[in-house]
Motif scaffolding. Sequence first.
Motif, PDB file in Angstrom:
ATOM      1  N   SER A   1      -8.089   2.657   5.326  1.00  0.00           N
ATOM      2  CA  SER A   1      -6.605   2.283   5.145  1.00  0.00           C
ATOM      3  C   SER A   1      -6.025   1.255   6.161  1.00  0.00           C
ATOM      4  O   SER A   1      -6.744   1.210   7.477  1.00  0.00           O
TER       5      SER A   1
ATOM      6  N   ASP B   1       2.565   3.878  -4.530  1.00  0.00           N
ATOM      7  CA  ASP B   1       2.423   5.065  -5.060  1.00  0.00           C
ATOM      8  C   ASP B   1       3.606   6.031  -4.699  1.00  0.00           C
ATOM      9  O   ASP B   1       3.440   6.524  -3.460  1.00  0.00           O
TER      10      ASP B   1
ATOM     11  N   GLN C   1      -3.886  10.337   0.618  1.00  0.00           N
ATOM     12  CA  GLN C   1      -4.508   9.173   0.283  1.00  0.00           C
ATOM     13  C   GLN C   1      -4.428   9.008  -1.345  1.00  0.00           C
ATOM     14  O   GLN C   1      -4.752  10.180  -2.038  1.00  0.00           O
ATOM     15  N   ASN C   2      -4.534   8.137  -2.120  1.00  0.00           N
ATOM     16  CA  ASN C   2      -4.539   7.807  -3.469  1.00  0.00           C
ATOM     17  C   ASN C   2      -3.485   8.804  -4.202  1.00  0.00           C
ATOM     18  O   ASN C   2      -3.913   9.352  -5.321  1.00  0.00           O
ATOM     19  N   GLY C   3      -2.283   9.106  -3.724  1.00  0.00           N
ATOM     20  CA  GLY C   3      -1.460   9.856  -3.956  1.00  0.00           C
ATOM     21  C   GLY C   3      -1.454  11.426  -4.261  1.00  0.00           C
ATOM     22  O   GLY C   3      -0.948  12.229  -4.824  1.00  0.00           O
TER      23      GLY C   3
ATOM     24  N   GLU D   1       2.777   9.337  -2.730  1.00  0.00           N
ATOM     25  CA  GLU D   1       2.479   9.530  -1.343  1.00  0.00           C
ATOM     26  C   GLU D   1       3.761   9.807  -0.425  1.00  0.00           C
ATOM     27  O   GLU D   1       3.903  10.352   0.403  1.00  0.00           O
TER      28      GLU D   1
ATOM     29  N   GLN E   1       0.797  -1.410  -0.088  1.00  0.00           N
ATOM     30  CA  GLN E   1      -0.192   0.109   0.106  1.00  0.00           C
ATOM     31  C   GLN E   1       0.820   1.106  -0.068  1.00  0.00           C
ATOM     32  O   GLN E   1       0.542   2.138  -0.631  1.00  0.00           O
TER      33      GLN E   1
END
Length: 180
Positions: free
Chosen positions: A136, A34, A117-119, A37, A30
């Motif tokens: 998460s 990315d 979150q999500n980049g 992040e 996780q």
Amino acid sequence: MRFTIRDLMWLTVVVAAFCTGTQLDHYWEQHRADPREASIRAALDQKTDIKFVETPFSGVIDDLKQRHAIEIQLDHRALDDASIPMNTPVTRSIKGVTLRSALNLLLDPLNLTYAVQNGVLMITTEAEARKLKSKSFSLQIAMWLTVAVAVIWVAFLCGRAWRRRAEQTSHLEPLGKDSN
């Protein structure tokens, strides 16, 4: 088939290691998935100076986005639900603090916070941030669950061992008695 206490202890260790390992794998997947992040988290630790005088909130966010070269998004739905207009004037002057601290100081008076979150760094309400964080994976929760399982197993195994030992010693004749 009978298991010895040692067998069950090793089984507990293997299960705990497996559970922790799979959860660690999920955690690393996780957080490595990315790289944006990671750059956002690094930017949050950078020092920054800000000076805004009656600047619209959306302009403040755009300035921080450009200055720190990270993607910052506004959760428009959550902000609308909380009745916080994008043109809310912001006046704030802060020097020599991390971007994390500056964001906290800027967002707190508006009852807002952020979540990575999500980049992207998402500016949202406290309630929405809690929802994002609850979705998460938490490595800390996995570790505590593993410890709890190990403790329960140990308590169970020790209880069995103590009962077995008590049964074995109850059949013995008490020491110190004469056979007269």
